[in-house]
Motif scaffolding. Structure first.
Motif, mmCIF file in Angstrom:
data_model
loop_
_atom_site.group_PDB
_atom_site.id
_atom_site.type_symbol
_atom_site.label_atom_id
_atom_site.label_comp_id
_atom_site.label_asym_id
_atom_site.label_seq_id
_atom_site.Cartn_x
_atom_site.Cartn_y
_atom_site.Cartn_z
ATOM 1 N N VAL A 232 0.516 -1.188 0.036
ATOM 2 C CA VAL A 232 -0.139 0.036 0.082
ATOM 3 C C VAL A 232 1.099 1.013 0.070
ATOM 4 O O VAL A 232 1.871 1.468 0.613
ATOM 5 N N LEU A 233 0.506 2.205 -1.481
ATOM 6 C CA LEU A 233 1.159 3.387 -1.255
ATOM 7 C C LEU A 233 0.876 4.356 -1.134
ATOM 8 O O LEU A 233 -0.331 4.495 -1.114
ATOM 9 N N THR A 234 1.081 5.305 -0.041
ATOM 10 C CA THR A 234 0.540 6.632 0.145
ATOM 11 C C THR A 234 0.943 8.031 0.135
ATOM 12 O O THR A 234 2.760 7.858 -0.007
ATOM 13 N N GLY A 235 0.831 9.083 -0.258
ATOM 14 C CA GLY A 235 1.661 10.159 0.116
ATOM 15 C C GLY A 235 1.192 11.159 0.390
ATOM 16 O O GLY A 235 0.521 11.225 1.809
ATOM 17 N N SER A 236 0.832 12.361 -0.540
ATOM 18 C CA SER A 236 0.680 13.960 0.116
ATOM 19 C C SER A 236 -0.723 13.609 0.451
ATOM 20 O O SER A 236 -1.832 14.088 1.067
ATOM 21 N N GLU A 237 -1.900 13.105 0.049
ATOM 22 C CA GLU A 237 -2.961 12.817 0.396
ATOM 23 C C GLU A 237 -3.786 12.087 1.484
ATOM 24 O O GLU A 237 -4.853 12.137 2.229
ATOM 25 N N LEU B 72 -5.367 12.074 8.646
ATOM 26 C CA LEU B 72 -5.260 11.078 10.000
ATOM 27 C C LEU B 72 -7.069 10.029 10.098
ATOM 28 O O LEU B 72 -7.439 9.641 10.469
ATOM 29 N N ASP B 73 -7.783 11.245 8.848
ATOM 30 C CA ASP B 73 -9.153 9.860 8.916
ATOM 31 C C ASP B 73 -8.964 8.914 8.060
ATOM 32 O O ASP B 73 -9.797 8.034 8.291
ATOM 33 N N LEU B 74 -8.013 8.671 6.765
ATOM 34 C CA LEU B 74 -7.680 7.902 6.151
ATOM 35 C C LEU B 74 -7.393 6.408 7.829
ATOM 36 O O LEU B 74 -6.949 5.638 7.073
ATOM 37 N N MET B 75 -6.591 6.214 8.185
ATOM 38 C CA MET B 75 -5.999 5.897 9.167
ATOM 39 C C MET B 75 -6.899 5.662 10.548
ATOM 40 O O MET B 75 -7.056 4.424 11.360
ATOM 41 N N GLU B 76 -8.338 5.681 10.224
ATOM 42 C CA GLU B 76 -9.110 5.448 11.129
ATOM 43 C C GLU B 76 -10.457 4.396 10.805
ATOM 44 O O GLU B 76 -10.547 4.577 9.750
ATOM 45 N N LEU B 77 -11.166 3.156 11.843
ATOM 46 C CA LEU B 77 -12.503 2.804 10.803
ATOM 47 C C LEU B 77 -12.664 3.899 11.021
ATOM 48 O O LEU B 77 -12.998 4.433 10.759
ATOM 49 N N LYS B 78 -13.629 3.571 9.141
ATOM 50 C CA LYS B 78 -14.500 4.027 8.837
ATOM 51 C C LYS B 78 -16.448 3.270 8.918
ATOM 52 O O LYS B 78 -16.552 2.016 8.818
ATOM 53 N N TYR B 79 -17.034 3.793 9.607
ATOM 54 C CA TYR B 79 -17.819 3.755 10.507
ATOM 55 C C TYR B 79 -18.961 4.605 9.300
ATOM 56 O O TYR B 79 -18.927 4.869 8.735
ATOM 57 N N ASN B 80 -19.715 2.481 8.870
ATOM 58 C CA ASN B 80 -21.392 3.472 8.353
ATOM 59 C C ASN B 80 -22.445 2.925 9.108
ATOM 60 O O ASN B 80 -22.460 2.697 9.985
ATOM 61 N N ARG B 81 -22.699 4.881 9.461
ATOM 62 C CA ARG B 81 -23.888 4.773 10.694
ATOM 63 C C ARG B 81 -24.899 3.796 10.018
ATOM 64 O O ARG B 81 -26.345 3.599 11.164
ATOM 65 N N MET C 234 3.774 -4.348 3.290
ATOM 66 C CA MET C 234 4.671 -3.130 3.437
ATOM 67 C C MET C 234 3.084 -2.113 3.100
ATOM 68 O O MET C 234 2.498 -1.860 2.401
ATOM 69 N N PHE C 235 3.691 -0.991 4.013
ATOM 70 C CA PHE C 235 2.983 0.152 3.913
ATOM 71 C C PHE C 235 4.373 1.424 3.988
ATOM 72 O O PHE C 235 4.828 1.717 4.581
ATOM 73 N N LEU C 236 3.803 2.440 3.199
ATOM 74 C CA LEU C 236 4.468 3.273 2.255
ATOM 75 C C LEU C 236 3.642 4.541 2.897
ATOM 76 O O LEU C 236 2.636 4.970 2.504
ATOM 77 N N ILE C 237 4.537 5.773 3.601
ATOM 78 C CA ILE C 237 4.319 7.468 4.025
ATOM 79 C C ILE C 237 4.988 7.985 3.332
ATOM 80 O O ILE C 237 5.969 8.038 4.105
ATOM 81 N N ASP C 238 5.152 8.602 2.195
ATOM 82 C CA ASP C 238 5.730 9.058 0.732
ATOM 83 C C ASP C 238 5.081 10.231 1.349
ATOM 84 O O ASP C 238 4.142 10.663 1.573
ATOM 85 N N ASP C 239 6.470 11.394 0.886
ATOM 86 C CA ASP C 239 6.499 13.004 1.124
ATOM 87 C C ASP C 239 6.013 12.752 2.160
ATOM 88 O O ASP C 239 4.963 14.049 2.188
ATOM 89 N N ILE C 240 5.908 13.141 3.775
ATOM 90 C CA ILE C 240 5.959 13.425 4.433
ATOM 91 C C ILE C 240 6.620 15.248 4.833
ATOM 92 O O ILE C 240 7.729 15.822 4.394
#
Length: 491
Positions: free
Chosen positions: A301-306, A309-318, A335-341
């Motif tokens: 999983v590759l992530t960057g500037s997008e 913090l919300d994307l690292m929490e449980l997504k609740y469907n009310r 592997m989990f990459l956090i790019d462009d810190i």
């Protein structure tokens, strides 16, 4: 901290030659020297294709449950799921229910018979005797109970796996348990030009299964190093298993994600296109593997500037009252990459503070809608990368928790020349040493730092210019000056 440089472009059209050999398990590197010249300690490296790495076996599979107790679910949880399934799909055979819940028919049969005895479902005769072809339908009271179950939680699908079973499987298939050695690791980097010490620095990071911090100026291969490690885990470290859904504190968390998890067990599913949703008519086959899990390649999983913090929490469907696991948890086993810190909309301090506990405890504590915390394991290689000044984005507390650090610097002139030669060969452009000399004399030796990505970008610029003028691509001093003027600019 160790430093390295890397050419970030595949060199599929380049012939690679290995100099020397070593037994499996040694940590020597093999430099590629120019023809007729002895290998030098700092010469760039490419890896040969004639030493195939050992393919790791899949992780031990979760065992198929034989009883309701083996599922880790209560009888009430199974009967509610059966009622909701019949409510959504209508009349179903026992074999259909077995496949939809991903449980053996012998396991599904007991709660089905209980629902029948409670007059919540009715069983009509099938083509043959037995629950396989019995047709089950909700009674009026069954529909009332099913609506209540749907209002409580609208999840309908494969039976969830208890959190304890998921944690146990994560430990069994952790990155730290993979076999990483120079032979297999260099196979993942065979399409790159690297320095000899690179794999010796990356290998221990993989073996630790913890974290790696990559830093240095832009355009020199930090992201490519991360992708190379992801390629290693995905292709050479064996397949793992992920559940469709997890049951944690009586809450369902959906987990399997086709956008992240690349399945390798499609041929083993045994579905014939004859029943509802494509299922066959013989029920889920009894076997050693728990069909509530899918076999996949280790996720990358590759992530960057997008990243937020919300994307690292449980997504609740009310509305549906169940959760979806965050992407970093779905990367478990891989592997989990956090790019462009430092380039996210949130501050680097807030982002890295969010990782304090996960890095320290190899677990993440996520918040449920009730306010209670749910602990999920973090068994993965987590990579952080930045091209900003480290003093502006990280602190000593983060560096202490990050087990491995690797500085990726600008290439030397020697390495830059090798990169430029290979970039030319990839594009069928004649290499001229005078071009590299011109770049250094007029640009790099006058304060501009060379980047490993510059040869690719400059040659693409040359191709664009020549295509516009409808002339063949022939590198010349004038052409490279025009490319440099357009690409480097005056900023």
């Amino acid at each position: 901290m160790p430093t390295t440089e890397l050419f970030s472009e595949p060199i599929d059209t380049i012939h690679r030659t290995q100099v020397g050999a070593a037994p499996l398990g040694t940590s020597h590197s093999y430099p590629l020297a120019p023809v007729g010249a002895p290998p030098q300690a700092n010469t760039a490296v490419t890896w040969a294709d004639d030493v195939p790495p050992l393919q790791a076996a899949p992780a031990p599979a979760p065992r198929s449950p034989r009883t309701v107790s083996d599922t880790g679910l209560s009888m009430g949880q199974l009967t509610d799921l059966l009622l909701k399934t019949l409510y959504v799909h209508g009349v179903l055979q026992g074999s259909d229910l077995s496949k939809l819940l991903r449980l053996p028919l012998d396991v599904v049969e007991e709660p089905l018979l209980m629902l029948r005895d409670q007059r919540l479902v009715e069983a009509g005769s099938g083509d043959v005797l037995g629950s396989v072809t019995f047709k089950f339908a909700l009674t009026e009271n069954g529909r009332i109970r099913a609506r209540e179950a749907v209002e409580n939680c609208r999840y309908v699908g494969p039976a969830p796996v208890p959190l304890a079973q998921y944690i146990e499987q994560c430990h069994v298939q952790s990155v730290a348990g993979t076999r990483c050695n120079p032979v297999s690791l260099r196979a993942a980097f065979k399409d790159y030009v690297i320095r000899p010490s690179l794999l010796d620095e990356l290998g221990p990071a993989v073996c630790s299964g913890k974290s790696l911090f990559l830093y240095g100026p832009p355009g020199n291969g930090k992201t490519v190093i991360a992708k190379g490690l992801g390629r290693f885990l995905s292709q050479f470290c064996g397949e793992i298993y992920v559940p469709y859904a997890i049951l944690a504190d009586n809450n369902i968390i959906t987990f399997y994600d086709p956008g992240i998890h690349q399945t390798t067990d499609d041929a083993d599913q045994g579905f014939r296109r004859s029943g509802p949703n494509g299922e066959g008519s013989q029920g889920l086959p009894d076997g050693a593997v728990d069909r509530r899990w899918r076999r996949i390649k280790r996720p990358v999983v590759l992530t960057g500037s997008e990243l937020t913090l919300d994307l690292m929490e449980l997504k609740y469907n009310r509305l549906a009252n169940f959760y979806n696991a965050p992407m970093h948890i779905k990367a478990n086993g891989g592997m989990f990459l956090i790019d462009d810190i430092g380039r996210q909309t949130i501050s680097a301090r807030d982002l890295l503070n969010r990782w304090t506990v996960p890095l320290e405890e190899s677990a993440d504590y996520l918040t449920l809608s009730t306010g209670r915390k749910c602990m999920l394991p973090l068994e993965q290689l987590t990579i952080f990368a930045t091209n900003l000044d480290t003093k502006e984005v990280v602190d000593e507390a983060f560096l202490r928790r990050t087990k491995h650090k690797l500085q990726v610097n600008s290439p030397t002139r020697e390495l830059y020349t090798v990169i430029f030669q290979m970039a030319c060969r990839q594009r069928d452009i004649a290499y001229d040493e005078a071009i590299v000399n011109t770049l250094f004399e007029n640009y790099y030796d006058r304060g501009r730092a060379p980047r490993a990505s510059d040869p690719r970008d400059l040659l693409e610029m040359a191709r664009s210019i020549c295509r516009f003028h409808e002339v063949p691509v022939n590198l010349s001093i004038d052409l490279i000056h025009e490319c440099a003027k357009n690409f480097f600019g005056t900023m």
